[in-house]
Design an enzyme around this catalytic site. Sequence first.
Site, PDB file in Angstrom:
ATOM      1  N   GLU A   1       0.910  -1.142   0.000  1.00 39.78           N
ATOM      2  CA  GLU A   1       0.000   0.000   0.000  1.00 39.78           C
ATOM      3  C   GLU A   1       0.942   1.181   0.000  1.00 39.78           C
ATOM      4  O   GLU A   1       1.512   1.522   1.039  1.00 39.78           O
ATOM      5  CB  GLU A   1      -0.891   0.023   1.246  1.00 39.78           C
ATOM      6  CG  GLU A   1      -1.982  -1.028   1.273  1.00 39.78           C
ATOM      7  CD  GLU A   1      -3.233  -0.619   0.503  1.00 39.78           C
ATOM      8  OE1 GLU A   1      -3.362   0.563   0.159  1.00 39.78           O
ATOM      9  OE2 GLU A   1      -4.062  -1.503   0.240  1.00 39.78           O
TER      10      GLU A   1
HETATM   11 ZN   LIG Z   1      -6.420  -0.917  -3.536  1.00 38.03          ZN
END
Ligand SMILES: [Zn+2]
Length: 796
Positions: free
Chosen positions: A650
């Site tokens: 992320e």
């Molecule tokens: Zn995502």
Amino acid sequence: MKSRKTKKKLMAVSMAAAIFLPLPLDSGHAASPSATAKNEAMLVKIHLKNRADLDKLLSYGIDLTENLDQHAGQGMEADAILTKEEMEILQLRGYKTDVISTQHEIETLRQERQFTVQQEKDLAAAKDKVTILRANYFTSQGGKFLYVEAKSDAGALNSTVLTATWDNGKNTAPGSGGTAALERNEDADVYMYHSMLLPVDTRPSTVNITSSLGGTMEAKVTDWIGGKKPTPGKHYVSDFTDHYMTPTELDQRITKLAKHFSSIAEIVELPYETNGYRRKAQTMIGEQANPASAVVLTSKKWGHEGGNSITLQAVKQEGTNLPLTIDTKENTIVVKLATDASGQSSSKAKDVIQKINAESGNLVTATSFRGNSGEGYVTPTEKLKLTDGLKAPESISREPHTMKAIRIGKHRDGSKAGVLLYSQEHAREWVTPLVSVETAERLLRNYSTDKATRKLVNNLDIFIVPSVNPDGATYSFYDYNWQRKNMTNHCGPEKSDPALRNTWGVDLNRNHGTGSVYDGYLGSSTDCQSSVYGGPAELSEPEAKNLIWLADENPNVKFAMNVHSYGGYFMWPPGAYKALGRETLPRPTAGQEAFFWSASERILQQIKEYRGTTILPGRTGPVPDVLYSAAGNSADALWYNYGIYAWDFEVGADLWNARENKWEPVGFQPPFEEGHEEAMEFSNGLIGMMDVAYDYEHDKKAPTSTLHVKRSMDNATLEFSTSEPATIYYTTNNKRPTFSSKKIKISGIREGAEKPVLEQTATVKWFAIDASGNIENHYKPEGKKDNYRSQTVKVK
Ligand SMILES: [Zn+2]
């Protein structure tokens, strides 16, 4: 009609005990169930017609509670404590009753309460056991931080509080640095661990955790991502992105790169075409506020193929008792509404729908608004133009899209370890394709001058898919920036009016076939409008199929990175669990988990090198331990079906605001200056991952292992250690250890390797195997030779 709810105090009649004035009993009803059942008191809702009914009830002197619901003109409801017998009598007298809760239920509640109280007492008497899972110091973007994770074996109780104290560094007094309570982390009703992340002034040397139940543990503080900076080559070039890129631009960029560097790169066209950045043209007669009169029109053709040129008008006819008729000329539909005896328009929506479908069905489909029965009268309209609503310029193709990967490597024949990088499963994550494209450019443009890059390109087979969701991404750029899913509408007519267009699509990181919503896992939905819609079936979407195709076609792929934003996470399988008992997909072995961790530190070190961003230790780990369950995600599909070490990034870690002492999130579409920084730092991380892959490919060294035994009065605890991350397979029944033998797992969430306990004397036979498949002593589990490790462990 609205119901008016009032809560009225009825103290006067609310008596301490239910003294029920004798009511005449109907004969024959007295002799029934057992006395205890008859005497059992319950909380009961009594339905009353009116005030008089209530007054009569009051005159019986029953134990009414202080809750009275009055519905204007619709009677009222009073709650009362009644025995079963009393309730039956009221029923005979014509009162309608509903049981709210029984004494039996209260008894269960009491028992539950007693159980918890006893549990707390027992634990307090025994003192809980506290384990410190991590005590890390790190710096990030100029801030200094202490992160602590700890577990109590009484952590299942909310009342168990863990408190940390720490010093101010070596040779300072314990507790001189500070003290703080840890946060208790629970997920799906399961206690996970306690944790704490706080800024500190100096690096503490020791942390002590004390539990409110008396347990305590001390641990030395270690550095998280604090190693030395890797030295980049002298001529290393980077930074090739200067704006957010649409899928069209990404395609052009990688195509150009592959052409320019044709000896070490090529374009791979993926076989499943996407639905395309396209929609049917739509409009609506009438308004959402008046759904019975509304008619939704959807073109048969795609908007750009003719749907957008269709017009429709509903007109009032002059005259009385005229029938509903339709004139269709080419793309122009005119609905002439029927009139009644007074000359008013009198066509109902359902009639108009039927007529349009019968006579203009070649151009459009007419449906009612969200399943309404269409009994309302249609009002005349202006000339309505059907439109697909798409705002991208005409230069953006509306056709099904052929997804592309750029394959980089000197030897692209499957002979080298493969690495798969893919980004933008979620359309709105604009930074993610930049990370991929930047990485491709670095590998290609540094090849001729940088030794380290040449080493990677000569020895690895790298597949990069900059956008796994090109249609959705185009939609995010031009139409609806928060678009997460792809553009395929699987909703039926009831959920397909133009106002719902931004809710359609499939979440491509929930559409895979491992641990999916269809297998009962959590974090995905079968509702076509949900933001985590798993699709009508596993792998229904071409975008997801293409990813699996890459893994199928290239069995040499051993590593994968699924690039998302934003949150600054670094995660690996399992990625999903079932709600009941939080049962995860099988966890990797302790050795594999150790490999994930050791590779992580290297990759995160590279990220940090760019501008000092540290991915938090609390955001590093298996998906369900640090984020949430994501049923049907792609990394799980790659790990469980192909044995690929599959990570999720992320990108876009929170930024540390030192002035205000707080973390600030960056968002999906930060200002480009910030997006650029994220692309640079996480591209570093991808290069770091390739270093891991290179080492994996060149690791020919077998692991070694040691068995430590801890004896107590009546058993022995086995503890294995290995020279590098490796999985231990072992037996205690004198058989040769093989791949079907028991293996050392991790002992719990965020914990280390399990330590099996022997109850009686046995010979432990085992071998260690590392991530690259090297086996200790070159033992062959499926062979004949007995060169496994062996040690007899005595238990009294
Ligand atoms: Zn995502």
